[in-house]
Write an enzyme that holds these catalytic residues in place. Structure first.
Site, PDB file in Angstrom:
ATOM      1  N   LYS A 121       0.968  -1.336   0.037  1.00  0.00           N
ATOM      2  CA  LYS A 121       0.000  -0.016   0.056  1.00  0.00           C
ATOM      3  C   LYS A 121       0.845   1.340  -0.121  1.00  0.00           C
ATOM      4  CE  LYS A 121      -3.932  -1.774   2.753  1.00  0.00           C
ATOM      5  NZ  LYS A 121      -4.304  -1.492   4.136  1.00  0.00           N
ATOM      6  N   GLY A 128       8.560  -2.410  11.628  1.00  0.00           N
ATOM      7  CA  GLY A 128       8.133  -1.175  11.827  1.00  0.00           C
ATOM      8  C   GLY A 128       8.900  -0.189  12.070  1.00  0.00           C
TER       9      GLY A 128
HETATM   10  P1  ADP Z   1       7.430  -4.372   4.141  1.00  0.00           P
HETATM   11  O1  ADP Z   1       6.829  -5.493   5.490  1.00  0.00           O
HETATM   12  O2  ADP Z   1       8.676  -5.054   3.960  1.00  0.00           O
HETATM   13  O3  ADP Z   1       7.200  -3.221   4.719  1.00  0.00           O
HETATM   14  P2  ADP Z   1       4.623  -4.748   2.923  1.00  0.00           P
HETATM   15  O4  ADP Z   1       4.103  -5.060   4.249  1.00  0.00           O
HETATM   16  O5  ADP Z   1       4.501  -3.178   2.476  1.00  0.00           O
HETATM   17  O6  ADP Z   1       6.205  -4.911   3.055  1.00  0.00           O
HETATM   18  O7  ADP Z   1       4.279  -5.382   1.448  1.00  0.00           O
HETATM   19  C1  ADP Z   1       4.525  -6.850   1.638  1.00  0.00           C
HETATM   20  C2  ADP Z   1       3.080  -7.617   0.716  1.00  0.00           C
HETATM   21  O8  ADP Z   1       2.921  -6.915  -0.264  1.00  0.00           O
HETATM   22  C3  ADP Z   1       3.414  -9.037   0.619  1.00  0.00           C
HETATM   23  O9  ADP Z   1       2.712  -9.883   1.407  1.00  0.00           O
HETATM   24  C4  ADP Z   1       3.185  -9.069  -0.879  1.00  0.00           C
HETATM   25  O10 ADP Z   1       2.457 -10.185  -1.271  1.00  0.00           O
HETATM   26  C5  ADP Z   1       2.428  -7.932  -1.380  1.00  0.00           C
HETATM   27  N1  ADP Z   1       2.542  -7.383  -2.725  1.00  0.00           N
HETATM   28  C6  ADP Z   1       3.497  -6.898  -3.403  1.00  0.00           C
HETATM   29  N2  ADP Z   1       2.904  -6.550  -4.682  1.00  0.00           N
HETATM   30  C7  ADP Z   1       1.696  -6.873  -4.677  1.00  0.00           C
HETATM   31  C8  ADP Z   1       0.768  -6.847  -5.665  1.00  0.00           C
HETATM   32  N3  ADP Z   1       1.058  -6.568  -6.817  1.00  0.00           N
HETATM   33  N4  ADP Z   1      -0.418  -7.255  -5.301  1.00  0.00           N
HETATM   34  C9  ADP Z   1      -1.016  -7.402  -4.211  1.00  0.00           C
HETATM   35  N5  ADP Z   1      -0.047  -7.634  -3.150  1.00  0.00           N
HETATM   36  C10 ADP Z   1       1.158  -7.297  -3.593  1.00  0.00           C
END
Ligand code: ADP
Ligand code: MG
Length: 423
Positions: free
Chosen positions: A223, A403
């Site tokens: 997001k 976080g």
């Molecule tokens: P982080 O924890 O490293 O900050 P996030 O929690 O923001 O990362 O995002 C990780 C998630 O984003 C993963 O579970 C992944 O499946 C999802 N994701 C990445 N690209 C897409 C996409 N195109 N559509 C849906 N989900 C996605």
């Protein structure tokens, strides 16, 4: 960063209260992953060698506050249980006793476990602790006062503390008693960083403050709304900002592309437009995916076999959703990484949990693994992806805080860092 570390203070004969991250995954009282224990060892061993009395404290899991008179926030499924049952359940799931046993093996039988945090057991163990020995206190969150940063609780903990050492980056964005309060209330002679936090500040802090250029940031994940602060802060600092993951589709929408059924935050489209304009105004090269891997549905279960297509990013069909960056984008992003001297990466490029949709994330991980640049990974899922894909030892630094690393990349002051003494 100009924070004191354990190397900057004399600890011999002193009680060092060390906030460590021993929040290891457990199943049925058995530790299933020792990474965090191993991560905490360098600081503990150094303090032991220096002749400190090492008092360790940590939280583990999400326990009930069984050391208070009234147990709060009881889950619906546990409402009918008696206090004794709740205590037994909590001790079984969240006691640090198994961690103490493992630490004792790793540290030559020098570890004593206290069955409470500030009570009789803790007091006796600390009083008996000799130079070069270790006490592990029971789970801090058995007390509700820990997360409330209660001053009296801080004072009780501070009885075990001449020198306060914070080495738990994963909780450094929280102002709890053990993560900040003891130092905030001025209850110790010195407040310093352990080796883990020291490295976070050196590598991540160094990259943000005085990056060797070109400085490239790669942001992905689910997001835009989770990462607004990070994008805003990094736009002030980087030469190139690369966007991937589902976050890209909100930017596609801002550019007037159709996004089909992709994850897209309609209420953040205006913000995406502003961020594009800000990048332009700052002369930051913002890269968006030029092609996109699409499918008819989100994989269910997440690792299920899936049929995919690759389409140019401005022509995602109405009935398809984007799930990874395409082949051309992978090359484009790998090239940008090749020319960088500092790279910060947060957020997977696609649904990496699915083998068919992991290729974008693998390509970026590979590019980072192959460069001589300083490479930094922040964020829980990103760190997990890099480890799962086998690139962990090729990175300069994988942050130990999910976080916390995001808040750090946002440029926010973390309470667990702010409370430490300056050099
Ligand atoms: P982080 O924890 O490293 O900050 P996030 O929690 O923001 O990362 O995002 C990780 C998630 O984003 C993963 O579970 C992944 O499946 C999802 N994701 C990445 N690209 C897409 C996409 N195109 N559509 C849906 N989900 C996605
Ligand atoms: Mg995440």
């Amino acid at each position: 960063m100009n924070k004191k570390t354990i190397k900057d203070v004399c600890v011999k004969g002193k009680k060092c209260l060390v906030r460590v991250d021993l929040n290891v995954p457990m199943k049925g009282g058995v530790i299933t992953d020792e990474n965090r224990i191993n991560g905490a060892l360098p600081t503990i061993k150094y303090l032991m060698e220096q002749g400190a009395k090492v008092i360790l404290c940590s939280h583990l899991g999400r326990p009930y506050n069984i050391f208070n008179d009234k147990i709060k926030k009881i889950k619906p499924e546990d409402e009918s249980k008696t206090r004794e049952e709740l205590v037994a359940l909590t001790l079984k799931k969240c006691s640090l006793a198994p961690v103490a046993a493992r630490l004792n093996e790793l540290l030559d039988n020098k570890v004593t476990f206290a069955t409470d945090v500030i009570g009789e057991s803790a007091k006796a163990a600390v009083a008996a602790c000799k130079e070069g020995e270790v006490v592990l206190l029971e789970n801090l969150r058995f007390h509700a006062e820990e997360t409330k940063n209660d001053e009296d609780f801080c004072k009780a903990l501070a009885e075990f503390c001449d020198v306060y050492v914070n080495d738990a980056f994963g909780t450094a964005h929280r102002a709890h008693a053990s993560t900040a309060g003891i130092a905030q209330y001025g209850l110790c002679d010195e407040a310093v960083a352990g080796f883990l936090i020291g490295k976070e500040l050196d590598v991540m802090g160094g990259a943000l403050e005085t990056p060797v250029r070109p400085f490239v940031a790669i942001l992905g994940g689910a997001k835009v709304s989770d990462k607004i602060g990070v994008i805003n802060n990094l736009l002030e600092k980087v030469d190139t900002l690369i966007i991937g993951g589902a976050m890209a589709y909100t930017f596609f929408k801002a550019k007037g592309y159709g996004v089909g059924t992709s994850l897209c935050e309609l209420d953040k489209v205006d913000l995406a437009k502003e961020l594009i304009a800000k990048a332009e105004a700052k002369g930051v090269n913002m890269l968006l995916p030029v092609d996109t891997v699409v499918a008819t549905d989100f994989p269910n279960p997440i690792d299920a076999a899936i049929e995919v297509d690759v389409v140019p990013s401005n022509s995602i069909p109405d009935d398809k959703m984007g799930l990874d960056i395409g082949v051309k984008t992978r090359e484009l992003y790998a090239d940008a990484v090749k020319s960088a001297k500092t790279v910060i990466w947060n957020g997977p490029m696609g649904v990496f949990e699915n083998p068919t949709l992991a290729n974008g994330t693998i390509a970026v991980a590979k590019a980072l693994a192959e460069t001589d640049a300083t490479t930094i990974i922040g964020g829980g899922d990103s760190a997990a992806a890099v480890k799962q894909l086998g690139f962990a030892d090729k990175m300069t630094h994988i942050s130990t805080g999910g976080g916390a690393s995001l808040e750090f990349l946002e440029g926010l002051e973390l309470p667990g860092v702010a409370c430490l003494n300056n050099k």
